[in-house]
Scaffold this active site. Structure first.
Site, PDB file in Angstrom:
ATOM      1  N   TYR A 106       0.823  -1.213   0.000  1.00 27.20           N
ATOM      2  CA  TYR A 106       0.000   0.000   0.000  1.00 27.20           C
ATOM      3  C   TYR A 106       0.858   1.263   0.000  1.00 27.20           C
ATOM      4  CZ  TYR A 106      -3.198   3.616   1.374  1.00 27.20           C
ATOM      5  OH  TYR A 106      -3.931   4.774   1.406  1.00 27.20           O
ATOM      6  N   TRP A 108       0.969   5.654  -1.758  1.00 25.83           N
ATOM      7  CA  TRP A 108       0.659   6.572  -2.852  1.00 25.83           C
ATOM      8  C   TRP A 108       1.716   6.564  -3.944  1.00 25.83           C
ATOM      9  CZ3 TRP A 108      -2.195  11.677  -3.161  1.00 25.83           C
ATOM     10  CH2 TRP A 108      -3.440  11.594  -2.545  1.00 25.83           C
TER      11      TRP A 108
HETATM   12  P1  PGD Z   1       3.592   8.064   1.546  1.00 31.86           P
HETATM   13  O1  PGD Z   1       4.347   8.973   2.445  1.00 31.86           O
HETATM   14  O2  PGD Z   1       2.866   8.674   0.393  1.00 31.86           O
HETATM   15  O3  PGD Z   1       2.566   7.323   2.507  1.00 31.86           O
HETATM   16  O4  PGD Z   1       0.546   6.310   3.409  1.00 31.86           O
HETATM   17  P2  PGD Z   1       1.604   6.081   2.233  1.00 31.86           P
HETATM   18  O5  PGD Z   1       2.337   4.833   2.528  1.00 31.86           O
HETATM   19  O6  PGD Z   1       0.951   6.238   0.917  1.00 31.86           O
HETATM   20  O7  PGD Z   1       4.544   6.892   1.073  1.00 31.86           O
HETATM   21  C1  PGD Z   1       4.917   6.675  -0.226  1.00 31.86           C
HETATM   22  C2  PGD Z   1       6.325   6.121  -0.218  1.00 31.86           C
HETATM   23  O8  PGD Z   1       6.593   5.671  -1.536  1.00 31.86           O
HETATM   24  C3  PGD Z   1       7.389   7.144   0.117  1.00 31.86           C
HETATM   25  O9  PGD Z   1       8.244   6.632   1.103  1.00 31.86           O
HETATM   26  C4  PGD Z   1       8.115   7.383  -1.197  1.00 31.86           C
HETATM   27  O10 PGD Z   1       9.485   7.653  -1.044  1.00 31.86           O
HETATM   28  C5  PGD Z   1       7.909   6.078  -1.929  1.00 31.86           C
HETATM   29  N1  PGD Z   1       7.858   6.215  -3.384  1.00 31.86           N
HETATM   30  C6  PGD Z   1       7.378   7.250  -4.085  1.00 31.86           C
HETATM   31  N2  PGD Z   1       7.450   6.994  -5.399  1.00 31.86           N
HETATM   32  C7  PGD Z   1       7.997   5.773  -5.546  1.00 31.86           C
HETATM   33  C8  PGD Z   1       8.330   4.977  -6.683  1.00 31.86           C
HETATM   34  O11 PGD Z   1       8.108   5.335  -7.832  1.00 31.86           O
HETATM   35  N3  PGD Z   1       8.890   3.756  -6.455  1.00 31.86           N
HETATM   36  C9  PGD Z   1       9.144   3.321  -5.205  1.00 31.86           C
HETATM   37  N4  PGD Z   1       9.657   2.110  -5.082  1.00 31.86           N
HETATM   38  N5  PGD Z   1       8.854   4.065  -4.099  1.00 31.86           N
HETATM   39  C10 PGD Z   1       8.284   5.281  -4.270  1.00 31.86           C
HETATM   40  C11 PGD Z   1      -0.404   7.314   3.330  1.00 31.86           C
HETATM   41  C12 PGD Z   1      -1.557   6.967   4.282  1.00 31.86           C
HETATM   42  O12 PGD Z   1      -1.196   7.319   5.616  1.00 31.86           O
HETATM   43  C13 PGD Z   1      -2.808   7.605   3.903  1.00 31.86           C
HETATM   44  S1  PGD Z   1      -3.281   7.594   2.242  1.00 31.86           S
HETATM   45  C14 PGD Z   1      -3.647   8.106   4.823  1.00 31.86           C
HETATM   46  S2  PGD Z   1      -5.065   8.926   4.350  1.00 31.86           S
HETATM   47  C15 PGD Z   1      -3.447   7.931   6.270  1.00 31.86           C
HETATM   48  N6  PGD Z   1      -3.423   9.174   6.943  1.00 31.86           N
HETATM   49  C16 PGD Z   1      -3.073   9.197   8.244  1.00 31.86           C
HETATM   50  C17 PGD Z   1      -3.547  10.180   9.171  1.00 31.86           C
HETATM   51  O13 PGD Z   1      -4.322  11.093   8.829  1.00 31.86           O
HETATM   52  N7  PGD Z   1      -3.142  10.081  10.438  1.00 31.86           N
HETATM   53  C18 PGD Z   1      -2.342   9.115  10.879  1.00 31.86           C
HETATM   54  N8  PGD Z   1      -1.990   9.075  12.170  1.00 31.86           N
HETATM   55  N9  PGD Z   1      -1.874   8.180  10.028  1.00 31.86           N
HETATM   56  C19 PGD Z   1      -2.221   8.181   8.746  1.00 31.86           C
HETATM   57  N10 PGD Z   1      -1.752   7.199   7.901  1.00 31.86           N
HETATM   58  C20 PGD Z   1      -2.238   7.046   6.554  1.00 31.86           C
END
Ligand code: PGD
Length: 771
Positions: A106, A108
């Protein structure tokens, strides 16, 4: 100048081939934000992952996770890394099969349709035989289980079909925003956003006389241009407020009974509950006042204000990211049904403007081309937020949406494009859970906490380092995204990594179909173009597209209205629910017999809330989305780092609460409860309701080596429980926790997560191989 797309907007960039030398927002974006400033500053940051690396203990002893997260890494060649990962994949699939591989992965990831990380990893694992999937998400996982029963649509459907900003701008008289209508969350949209539209729409609605009411414990949860009336309720009590609003509508004969009769089912059962016929407790404003901390008179006047004019009820996603999160969403829809405006221009409900930048953009005739994930041969899945339970309790049974399921026994975890040590709750527990599988493989761009809790870590390129094309989920612009620089270090595209692994495992042709990246981009585009042409829409050829600054995908219906079809013809266009109508009472959900989600919406007290201010943890933490980055992405970037206080994530608290604790703006504080603690930098702000603090998610987890439940950087997920919303949805409750705050007086510890981990040289003979 080339245009490049990111989740937080399109930007124009110049480069010297190695790094970006100048970056500015796309000229056509009316309301850009500053998150783009994180990109150039992060690309060559010391925390960038430059070479493949393997945890020393795994290299020496093979699979086994006891010391995962505690040991240094050995940097190895690509050849060696691919060989080790391929051998381990081969072993696990042969010995344990696809039910032992967790590949939901999972997250983004990044903008870009071909290099979309989750599509890449899912296709790869599908070629090997499949993987245990994760169902739903962290954004609106609770609504994902609920809404199909209530309105027969997924949250994805209702975000794509949301009444357009144009219509809201022209028609709405009153927006009642439960959970606000957030300026900061409107900065980003999945897959990218071209023109940020929310602020303009709010400004012009306001000019026409539209009023806004923001219901939230945080005053600035709504765009300032909305000039919203702030109703500052106790966190987690929206359901009680909504019941009281419904009670007033009913008591004062303000319910549109014709609408209720024609378009809904189960209203009578709900009304008995509202009036207290069964439990003796009318859900009156006086009853709700004691729960919400609001005045009964203001509840009554809000209900009156909502009836008799065009009212849009906005339900933010944060409302359902808490225990019993189904209830405020179900009640918001029930309220909209009682007002009788669902399907009318500018009325009804939305879920939710301000949660991502693309909600309110009308649907396009087709989404942009994407890379096929193939077919998953494994039927096992888990609700997305139940990862720690799965790893800690293989074989254990649990409920989910009317089903009795069993957690699989996982031997290998594969992650590409997500950061579970950001997105999951109770990180000390997750860390324990991550020790359970034999092997963890992660592709990452940075040494995030997730990369540090892996065995084989493979460096991935950023979007600016690879050729791709991109468009957001509902956005009409489709951009070519040619690489702007060479990759940092030895980073490779996820596609290149999976191609090499697939080829080592004898499945190369199946994964690549014999195409290079360039050939895939041509192929996907040409196929998409022909499909559009068949549907009567002409788009330019690939070469013209690639040389352009983006093309427009035609839009279906600019004045889109959510559920207009259903309103116009409830028989010919029924909803996909059991009754074909809006289910105010669901016999299906009632039949599941879940005390934590009965057959109609109710008020249920959460396990953790601050009704009792005498408790050991009297402050209610709101752990919401950050302003200066998207989730945890590029936390090392300049814009995110500028927001820190003494290098720690900022926590906001009102002046009364700060004074009561002898705290001042700029202090480093320790936030704690029984699950964990973290440091943070105090920002005193009266935008916070008394008794509430706000610490956004996304600071990279930097655990104290002696106590992993303590984060030195300020990640709120050490404090938040890993407690499911309910047995119906089993989704995250990451939004809230009870805590206490004190001044931190010790020596400020150094952060380690903003640089690389410890590396040790390869010691030949440890595993018989070469680095
Ligand atoms: P991101 O920080 O977007 O978080 O959680 P999610 O895991 O989506 O992580 C994406 C990771 O992918 C980053 O580390 C980035 O470096 C890596 N990445 C980006 N592009 C690429 C790529 O092309 N290839 C590879 N291999 N890696 C890549 C988000 C999630 O967190 C979401 S959607 C929500 S809504 C939640 N929100 C909350 C919240 O409101 N409050 C709390 N306490 N916790 C939450 N967690 C949730």
């Amino acid at each position: 100048m080339p245009i490049h797309l990111s989740h937080w907007g399109a930007f124009e960039a110049e480069s010297d081939g190695y790094a970006l030398t100048s970056v500015r927002p796309w000229k056509q974006d009316p309301d850009p934000n500053h998150i783009y400033r994180n990109v150039a500053s992060a690309q060559h940051h010391p925390a960038r992952l430059l070479r493949p690396a393997v945890r020393e203990g795994w290299l020496r002893n093979g699979p086994g996770g006891k010391n995962r997260g505690d040991e240094p890494f050995v940097e190895v060649s690509w050849e060696r890394a691919i060989g080790l990962a391929a051998d381990e994949l081969e072993r696990v699939y042969r010995e344990r099969g696809s039910s032992a591989v967790y590949g939901a992965s999972y997250g983004w990831g990044s903008a870009g349709r071909f290099h979309h990380a989750q599509s890449q990893v899912h296709r790869f694992l599908n070629v090997l035989g499949g993987y245990v999937a994760g169902r739903g998400d962290y954004s609106y996982g609770c609504s994902g289980a609920l809404l199909p029963h209530v309105i027969g649509k997924s949250p994805g459907d209702i975000t794509a079909q949301a009444t357009s900003w144009d219509v809201l701008e022209a028609e709405t008289d009153l927006v009642v925003a439960f959970g606000g209508l957030s300026e900061k969350n409107s900065s980003s949209g999945p897959g990218g956003i071209s023109r940020h539209r929310g602020r303009e729409a709010i400004v012009s609605a306001r000019k026409r006389g539209c009023e806004f009411v923001s219901i939230s414990p945080i005053a600035d949860d709504t765009f300032p241009e909305a000039e919203a009336e702030w109703i500052s309720l106790r966190p987690g009590t929206d359901a009680a407020l909504m019941l009281a609003l419904a009670f007033v509508l009913d008591a004062e004969q303000r319910v549109d009974l014709d609408f209720v009769k024609r378009y809904t089912s189960g209203f009578e059962v709900f009304r008995e509950y509202l009036r207290g016929d069964r439990d003796g407790q009318p859900k009156s404003p006086e009853w709700a006042a004691a729960i919400t901390g609001l005045q009964a008179t203001s509840i009554r006047s809000l209900a009156r204000k909502m009836s008799g004019r065009r009212t849009m009820i906005n339900l933010s996603w944060s409302l359902q990211r808490q225990q019993h999160g189904e209830q405020p969403i179900w009640l918001g829809i029930t309220l909209a049904a009682m007002l009788g405006q669902i399907g009318l221009p500018g009325g009804g409900f939305s879920h939710g403007y301000g949660c991502t930048a693309d909600i309110g953009m009308p649907r396009r005739v087709a989404s942009a081309p994407s890379f096929s994930q193939g077919k998953n041969g494994e039927s096992n899945f888990i609700p997305m937020a139940r990862i720690a339970d799965m790893l800690l309790h293989p074989g254990e049974e649990y409920d989910f949406d009317g089903q009795r399921l069993k957690y699989p026994d996982i031997e290998l975890v594969y992650w590409c494009g997500g950061n579970p040590f950001h997105h999951a709750q109770d990180l000390a527990r997750l860390r324990q859970a991550f020790k359970a599988p034999g092997t963890v493989i992660v592709h990452e761009q940075f040494w995030t906490a997730t990369a540090r809790h892996a065995d084989i870590v493979l460096p991935a390129t950023m979007t600016i380092e690879r050729d791709d094309f991109g468009a957001g989920r509902n956005d009409p612009m489709f951009f070519p995204m040619p690489a702007l620089t060479v990759p940092a270090g030895e980073a490779r595209d996820d596609y290149a990594i999976f191609s090499a692994l697939a080829s080592s495992l004898g499945r190369g042709d199946e994964f690549t179909e014999g195409r290079s990246v360039d050939q895939w981009l041509h192929h996907l585009y040409d196929r998409w173009r022909s499909r559009l042409r068949e549907a009567g829409h002409n788009v330019v050829d690939f070469e013209t597209f690639w040389a352009s600054e983006g093309i427009q995908i035609p839009v279906d219906e600019p004045d889109q209205v959510l559920m207009r079809d259903f309103r116009e013809d409830p028989v010919g266009s029924p909803l996909g629910t059991a009754s074909g109508r809006i289910e105010i009472n669901s016999e299906t959900i009632a039949g599941f017999d879940y005390a934590d989600c009965p057959g109609h919406p109710v008020w249920l007290e959460p396990d953790e809330w601050n009704e009792n201010r005498e408790s050991r943890y009297p402050l209610h933490l709101v752990a919401n989305q950050p302003k200066t980055r998207l989730h945890s992405q590029l936390d090392v970037g300049a814009y995110s780092q500028e927001s820190k206080v003494h290098g720690r994530e900022p926590v906001r608290m009102c002046s009364l609460d700060a004074a009561a604790r002898g705290l001042a703006d700029g202090d480093v504080v320790r936030i704690y409860n029984d699950r964990g603690s973290c440091l943070a930098g105090l920002v005193v702000s009266d935008a916070l309701r008394e008794g509430v603090i706000q610490l956004s998610a996304g600071a990279w987890y930097d655990p104290d080596p002696e106590d992993p439940s303590h984060c030195r950087h300020g990640n709120p997920n050490v404090l938040v429980a890993d407690r499911p919303t309910s047995r119906l949805s089993q989704a995250t409750t990451g939004q809230h926790a009870l805590v206490e705050v004190e001044k931190f007086t010790g020596e400020l510890p150094r952060l380690t997560v903003l640089g690389p981990p410890d590396f040790v040289p390869y010691r030949p003979g440890t595993d018989g191989g070469t680095p």
